[in-house]
Design an enzyme around this catalytic site. Structure first.
Site, PDB file in Angstrom:
ATOM      1  N   ASP A 132       0.842  -1.201   0.000  1.00 16.58           N
ATOM      2  CA  ASP A 132       0.000   0.000   0.000  1.00 16.58           C
ATOM      3  C   ASP A 132       0.875   1.249   0.000  1.00 16.58           C
ATOM      4  O   ASP A 132       1.847   1.335   0.745  1.00 16.58           O
ATOM      5  CB  ASP A 132      -0.908  -0.015   1.255  1.00 16.58           C
TER       6      ASP A 132
ATOM      7  N   ALA B  32     -14.897   5.292 -15.121  1.00 12.90           N
ATOM      8  CA  ALA B  32     -14.227   5.000 -16.395  1.00 12.90           C
ATOM      9  C   ALA B  32     -12.868   4.363 -16.139  1.00 12.90           C
ATOM     10  O   ALA B  32     -12.449   3.437 -16.847  1.00 12.90           O
ATOM     11  CB  ALA B  32     -14.077   6.281 -17.210  1.00 12.90           C
TER      12      ALA B  32
ATOM     13  N   PRO C  60     -21.793  16.579 -10.414  1.00 12.46           N
ATOM     14  CA  PRO C  60     -21.894  16.511 -11.880  1.00 12.46           C
ATOM     15  C   PRO C  60     -21.889  15.057 -12.355  1.00 12.46           C
ATOM     16  O   PRO C  60     -21.111  14.241 -11.863  1.00 12.46           O
ATOM     17  CB  PRO C  60     -20.619  17.219 -12.359  1.00 12.46           C
ATOM     18  N   GLY C  61     -22.773  14.736 -13.303  1.00 14.95           N
ATOM     19  CA  GLY C  61     -22.829  13.373 -13.861  1.00 14.95           C
ATOM     20  C   GLY C  61     -23.321  12.331 -12.880  1.00 14.95           C
ATOM     21  O   GLY C  61     -23.090  11.140 -13.073  1.00 14.95           O
TER      22      GLY C  61
ATOM     23  N   THR D  50     -16.086  -2.372  -9.342  1.00 16.31           N
ATOM     24  CA  THR D  50     -17.282  -1.704  -8.834  1.00 16.31           C
ATOM     25  C   THR D  50     -18.469  -1.865  -9.776  1.00 16.31           C
ATOM     26  O   THR D  50     -18.292  -2.025 -10.996  1.00 16.31           O
ATOM     27  CB  THR D  50     -16.977  -0.199  -8.662  1.00 16.31           C
ATOM     28  N   ASP D  51     -19.678  -1.744  -9.223  1.00 17.93           N
ATOM     29  CA  ASP D  51     -20.882  -1.744 -10.073  1.00 17.93           C
ATOM     30  C   ASP D  51     -20.982  -0.453 -10.876  1.00 17.93           C
ATOM     31  O   ASP D  51     -21.768  -0.368 -11.823  1.00 17.93           O
ATOM     32  CB  ASP D  51     -22.149  -1.954  -9.212  1.00 17.93           C
ATOM     33  N   GLU D  52     -20.172   0.573 -10.528  1.00 16.63           N
ATOM     34  CA  GLU D  52     -20.274   1.848 -11.247  1.00 16.63           C
ATOM     35  C   GLU D  52     -19.848   1.735 -12.702  1.00 16.63           C
ATOM     36  O   GLU D  52     -20.147   2.623 -13.507  1.00 16.63           O
ATOM     37  CB  GLU D  52     -19.432   2.929 -10.556  1.00 16.63           C
TER      38      GLU D  52
ATOM     39  N   ASP E  14       4.072   1.722  -4.362  1.00 14.95           N
ATOM     40  CA  ASP E  14       3.096   2.136  -5.372  1.00 14.95           C
ATOM     41  C   ASP E  14       2.806   0.963  -6.317  1.00 14.95           C
ATOM     42  O   ASP E  14       3.752   0.319  -6.781  1.00 14.95           O
ATOM     43  CB  ASP E  14       3.725   3.306  -6.152  1.00 14.95           C
ATOM     44  N   ILE E  15       1.530   0.743  -6.636  1.00 14.19           N
ATOM     45  CA  ILE E  15       1.237  -0.320  -7.619  1.00 14.19           C
ATOM     46  C   ILE E  15       1.750   0.067  -9.004  1.00 14.19           C
ATOM     47  O   ILE E  15       1.889  -0.782  -9.873  1.00 14.19           O
ATOM     48  CB  ILE E  15      -0.264  -0.708  -7.691  1.00 14.19           C
TER      49      ILE E  15
ATOM     50  N   ALA F  48      -6.627   1.545  -5.205  1.00 15.43           N
ATOM     51  CA  ALA F  48      -7.262   2.426  -6.188  1.00 15.43           C
ATOM     52  C   ALA F  48      -7.469   3.796  -5.567  1.00 15.43           C
ATOM     53  O   ALA F  48      -7.473   3.947  -4.342  1.00 15.43           O
ATOM     54  CB  ALA F  48      -8.621   1.851  -6.617  1.00 15.43           C
TER      55      ALA F  48
ATOM     56  N   TYR G  35     -13.854   8.311 -12.261  1.00 14.03           N
ATOM     57  CA  TYR G  35     -13.548   7.145 -11.414  1.00 14.03           C
ATOM     58  C   TYR G  35     -14.065   5.869 -12.074  1.00 14.03           C
ATOM     59  O   TYR G  35     -13.333   4.888 -12.250  1.00 14.03           O
ATOM     60  CB  TYR G  35     -14.184   7.313 -10.024  1.00 14.03           C
TER      61      TYR G  35
ATOM     62  N   TYR H  66     -26.708  15.650  -1.816  1.00 11.07           N
ATOM     63  CA  TYR H  66     -26.518  16.114  -3.201  1.00 11.07           C
ATOM     64  C   TYR H  66     -27.857  16.064  -3.941  1.00 11.07           C
ATOM     65  O   TYR H  66     -28.536  15.027  -3.944  1.00 11.07           O
ATOM     66  CB  TYR H  66     -25.522  15.237  -3.943  1.00 11.07           C
TER      67      TYR H  66
ATOM     68  N   LYS I 275     -12.009   2.555 -13.548  1.00  9.43           N
ATOM     69  CA  LYS I 275     -12.219   1.175 -13.070  1.00  9.43           C
ATOM     70  C   LYS I 275     -12.625   0.276 -14.253  1.00  9.43           C
ATOM     71  O   LYS I 275     -12.208  -0.877 -14.339  1.00  9.43           O
ATOM     72  CB  LYS I 275     -13.300   1.141 -11.990  1.00  9.43           C
TER      73      LYS I 275
END
Ligand code: NAD
Ligand code: DAU
Length: 369
Positions: free
Chosen positions: A35, A161, A305-306, A133-135, A61-62, A85, A159, A216, A163
């Protein structure tokens, strides 16, 4: 058989919970935490494991191929579990480059090193598990079916995009070079050790400090809440029992509007102050210390936004193949989480970052309800 797991992002929220979970359930295995300890990484979250000699922590760092290659060789790693991430959507709106560097390029470095070390015939004992992620699936309308493993990727934030790009690289390295991967796409996690920038821990510490609870937009966005222990259990099942090359969605079965989540938190904390009067002395700025309701802190602010309207996850493949479903109800998980933050004030006070709070305030401001 005893294994060595290298866990990237192990000092973050889910990574730390995973290390505690794994050490308790598989005491014969060795854990290597890899990490960079960014703002989101906190070695204190691993302290008990470090003190007991159950885990080795490497600060690296990865994106650093040499450091990662050395760690892999020095520890003869069987399984890599990649949690590392940049994970916060609001930060990705402020600084997308950091997300491309870590989430895309960093994952690529891991894959390339693993491919070089393990070759085309890695053997059954090697595995690269990538946590996503489900995003990546974008957003759902109110009546759309939940995201399944075959839903097309349509990420909306930098974020998401980043992933999605990492997921594609993982699959491609599996298909092209034979890297033995599994992949999971989960919904919103909550529980102990979560950095107080995400909705639930942010609202807990803001209530205790008497600060506004920023909602929000209209607060009617829906998320599917997954207790982090249920997520760890799902990853354990995938690592130990899933076929290489498969992807699973992991959901919590608890679709709720943001406002419902915040109101449930407010009620939970108000009840805790009633049953434990000493909380009023510890947190004198909290509304409940004056006999007022925490919900009085709710403020509607400008929308993200978005902003994705709704996420929901179809977890049937995970249940059918591996028999895993969520154990925690949202009520039980929230009660446990609130109690953890009440019991661990030094942890969250130490990780708060004032400059980021200032940026959030400027970015979203307050709107009339
Ligand atoms: P987090 O932000 O709490 O932790 C991220 C960790 O990664 C930190 O310890 C940080 O120091 C480390 N890190 C960041 N950049 C690094 C780098 N370049 N090299 C090495 N380490 C680095 O994140 P989290 O909430 O624990 O999420 C873990 C993973 O799960 C992420 O991949 C995230 O995209 C995914 N995920 C999270 C959620 C959620 O609700 N939190 C949901 C779905 C998927
Ligand atoms: O769905 C999985 C994703 O869940 C993960 O991939 C991300 O890493 C994780 O951060 C989380 O993303 P969200 O954007 O959904 O989580 P966040 O806690 O930031 O916000 C949850 C919802 O609450 C979202 O609709 C935005 C809203 N929100 C958030 C904050 C921080 C508010 O209304 N006010 C706030 O102050």
């Amino acid at each position: 058989m005893s294994r060595t797991l290298l866990v990237t992002g192990a000092a973050g929220f889910i990574g730390a919970n995973f290390c505690h979970y794994w050490a308790a359930r598989h005491p014969g295995d060795r854990l290597v935490a890899y990490d960079l300890l960014t703002y989101a990484g906190n070695a204190a979250s691993l302290k008990a494991l470090l003190d007991r000699g159950q885990l080795t922590l490497l600060r690296a760092d990865i994106g650093d191929a040499e450091a990662f290659g050395r760690a892999m060789a020095d520890h003869d790693v069987h399984w890599v579990v990649n949690f590392a991430a940049e994970s916060h959507v609001d930060r990705s709106i402020r600084d997308p480059g950091a997300f491309v560097r870590t989430n895309v390029l960093g994952t690529h470095v891991l894959l390339d090193v693993v491919r070089g070390l393990w070759g085309a015939s890695p053997g059954a004992e090697r595995r690269f598990h990538h946590v996503s992620t489900d995003e990546v699936y974008g957003t759902l309308g109110p009546d759309d079916p939940p995201f399944s493993e075959s839903t097309a990727y349509a990420p909306n934030s930098p974020y998401a995009a980043s992933k999605a790009a990492a997921d594609h690289l993982v699959r491609a390295y599996g298909r092209t070079y034979g890297v033995p991967f599994t992949l999971s796409n989960c919904s919103n996690n909550y529980g102990p050790y979560q950095f107080p920038e995400k909705l639930i821990p942010l609202c807990i510490v803001n209530i205790l400090s008497g600060r506004p609870l920023p909602v929000y937009g209209d607060g009617r966005q829906v998320r599917d809440w997954l207790h982090v222990t249920d997520h760890c259990r799902a990853i354990e099942a995938i690592l130990t029992r899933a076929t290489t090359g498969t992807s699973y969605n992991v959901g919590g079965g608890a679709e709720l509007r943001n406002l419902e989540v915040i109101e449930a938190l407010c009620r939970r904390i108000d009840a805790a102050f009633l049953t434990t009067p000493s909380l009023g002395e510890r947190f004198p700025s909290a509304p409940a210390a004056r006999g007022e309701v925490s919900a009085s802190l709710i403020e509607f602010v400008r929308d993200r936004p978005g902003h994705d309207r709704r996420y929901a996850v179809d977890g049937r493949l995970l249940e059918r193949d591996l028999g895993v479903t969520a154990d925690y109800t949202f009520e039980r998980g929230l009660a446990q989480t609130v109690q953890w933050y009440l019991d661990n004030e030094p942890w969250w006070r130490a990780v708060m970052d004032g400059s980021y709070q200032d940026w959030i305030e400027r970015q979203y401001g307050t709107t009339a309800p």
